[in-house]
Write a protein that holds these residues in place. Sequence first.
Motif, PDB file in Angstrom:
ATOM      1  N   THR A  46      16.380 -42.817 -44.573  1.00 55.43           N
ATOM      2  CA  THR A  46      15.007 -42.306 -44.572  1.00 55.43           C
ATOM      3  C   THR A  46      14.651 -41.800 -45.966  1.00 55.43           C
ATOM      4  O   THR A  46      15.460 -41.161 -46.632  1.00 55.43           O
ATOM      5  CB  THR A  46      14.868 -41.150 -43.558  1.00 55.43           C
ATOM      6  OG1 THR A  46      15.234 -41.623 -42.268  1.00 55.43           O
ATOM      7  CG2 THR A  46      13.451 -40.607 -43.518  1.00 55.43           C
ATOM      8  N   GLU A  48      13.229 -39.396 -48.612  1.00 50.72           N
ATOM      9  CA  GLU A  48      13.091 -37.944 -48.685  1.00 50.72           C
ATOM     10  C   GLU A  48      12.335 -37.571 -49.956  1.00 50.72           C
ATOM     11  O   GLU A  48      12.619 -38.109 -51.024  1.00 50.72           O
ATOM     12  CB  GLU A  48      14.462 -37.266 -48.715  1.00 50.72           C
ATOM     13  CG  GLU A  48      15.293 -37.498 -47.482  1.00 50.72           C
ATOM     14  CD  GLU A  48      16.679 -36.879 -47.554  1.00 50.72           C
ATOM     15  OE1 GLU A  48      17.263 -36.659 -46.496  1.00 50.72           O
ATOM     16  OE2 GLU A  48      17.178 -36.633 -48.674  1.00 50.72           O
ATOM     17  N   GLU A  65       4.084 -28.405 -48.703  1.00 52.35           N
ATOM     18  CA  GLU A  65       4.683 -29.348 -47.741  1.00 52.35           C
ATOM     19  C   GLU A  65       3.607 -30.127 -47.001  1.00 52.35           C
ATOM     20  O   GLU A  65       3.719 -31.348 -46.837  1.00 52.35           O
ATOM     21  CB  GLU A  65       5.557 -28.609 -46.732  1.00 52.35           C
ATOM     22  CG  GLU A  65       6.947 -28.337 -47.222  1.00 52.35           C
ATOM     23  CD  GLU A  65       7.855 -27.841 -46.107  1.00 52.35           C
ATOM     24  OE1 GLU A  65       7.904 -28.478 -45.020  1.00 52.35           O
ATOM     25  OE2 GLU A  65       8.515 -26.816 -46.331  1.00 52.35           O
ATOM     26  N   ARG A  69       3.071 -34.175 -47.095  1.00 51.03           N
ATOM     27  CA  ARG A  69       3.054 -34.980 -45.859  1.00 51.03           C
ATOM     28  C   ARG A  69       1.747 -35.781 -45.745  1.00 51.03           C
ATOM     29  O   ARG A  69       1.767 -36.949 -45.360  1.00 51.03           O
ATOM     30  CB  ARG A  69       3.232 -34.081 -44.637  1.00 51.03           C
ATOM     31  CG  ARG A  69       4.658 -33.667 -44.426  1.00 51.03           C
ATOM     32  CD  ARG A  69       4.874 -33.055 -43.032  1.00 51.03           C
ATOM     33  NE  ARG A  69       6.239 -32.600 -42.948  1.00 51.03           N
ATOM     34  CZ  ARG A  69       6.629 -31.356 -43.177  1.00 51.03           C
ATOM     35  NH1 ARG A  69       5.748 -30.426 -43.473  1.00 51.03           N
ATOM     36  NH2 ARG A  69       7.899 -31.024 -43.087  1.00 51.03           N
ATOM     37  N   ASN A  78       7.070 -42.225 -42.421  1.00 50.32           N
ATOM     38  CA  ASN A  78       8.325 -41.754 -41.832  1.00 50.32           C
ATOM     39  C   ASN A  78       9.170 -40.922 -42.794  1.00 50.32           C
ATOM     40  O   ASN A  78      10.256 -40.480 -42.437  1.00 50.32           O
ATOM     41  CB  ASN A  78       9.146 -42.941 -41.319  1.00 50.32           C
ATOM     42  CG  ASN A  78       8.431 -43.660 -40.195  1.00 50.32           C
ATOM     43  OD1 ASN A  78       7.755 -43.033 -39.390  1.00 50.32           O
ATOM     44  ND2 ASN A  78       8.548 -44.974 -40.151  1.00 50.32           N
ATOM     45  N   ARG A  80      10.488 -37.808 -45.007  1.00 51.30           N
ATOM     46  CA  ARG A  80      10.595 -36.379 -44.690  1.00 51.30           C
ATOM     47  C   ARG A  80      10.563 -35.565 -45.969  1.00 51.30           C
ATOM     48  O   ARG A  80      10.946 -36.050 -47.038  1.00 51.30           O
ATOM     49  CB  ARG A  80      11.831 -36.084 -43.851  1.00 51.30           C
ATOM     50  CG  ARG A  80      13.142 -36.291 -44.537  1.00 51.30           C
ATOM     51  CD  ARG A  80      14.337 -35.903 -43.642  1.00 51.30           C
ATOM     52  NE  ARG A  80      15.495 -36.644 -44.063  1.00 51.30           N
ATOM     53  CZ  ARG A  80      16.134 -37.533 -43.330  1.00 51.30           C
ATOM     54  NH1 ARG A  80      15.751 -37.796 -42.109  1.00 51.30           N
ATOM     55  NH2 ARG A  80      17.173 -38.171 -43.817  1.00 51.30           N
ATOM     56  N   VAL A  82      11.995 -32.417 -47.940  1.00 54.17           N
ATOM     57  CA  VAL A  82      13.194 -31.586 -47.991  1.00 54.17           C
ATOM     58  C   VAL A  82      12.965 -30.481 -49.014  1.00 54.17           C
ATOM     59  O   VAL A  82      12.679 -30.758 -50.178  1.00 54.17           O
ATOM     60  CB  VAL A  82      14.436 -32.431 -48.398  1.00 54.17           C
ATOM     61  CG1 VAL A  82      15.668 -31.550 -48.556  1.00 54.17           C
ATOM     62  CG2 VAL A  82      14.667 -33.548 -47.406  1.00 54.17           C
TER      63      VAL A  82
END
Length: 175
Positions: A46, A48, A65, A69, A78, A80, A82
């Motif tokens: 995935t 990151e 964040e 997103r 998809n 993410r 971190v």
Amino acid sequence: MTTLAAPASISAIEAALAHLSDPEIPVVSLAELGILRGVREGADGTIEVVITPTYSGCPAMGQIEDDVRAALKTTAPNARVVTQLTPAWTTDWMSEAAKEKLRAYGIAPPQCGSAGDASHGTVKFSRHAVRADVVPCPQCESHNTTEVSPFGSTACKAQYRCLDCLEPFDYFKPY
């Protein structure tokens, strides 16, 4: 028949994130501040996006964040986000472009980073070294300034005042 879109390249994701600005200082991008640490493929494959706060209690991290997103929705839905706390963020990660933008915005940029800067020197008193930094006014460039409070508009800044033009200003503290 439905076909799946090819996964976005890391450079395409970086380009999608490049315009994101700091919510507290909108003239500077997250990448220029060094908050956006990078885009990588995680152990499970995935994508990151790694971010590091300017300090561990930074209240803007939730907004940062959310902004990351939102920017990823079309390019890498998809992926993410971190939040990485180590190594700790330092003003050494701030680009020269960010420092110039801060100055133009009325915020004095950090005079040195965590490792210090020989051009600003130290003054020795007994066995202790004391920083001898002078914070130039971002308005008139005078070096005749004084700290009003170690606490500015945000925790990463201190409040200063120019004794020549009499303007108050924030100083982005070096970390």
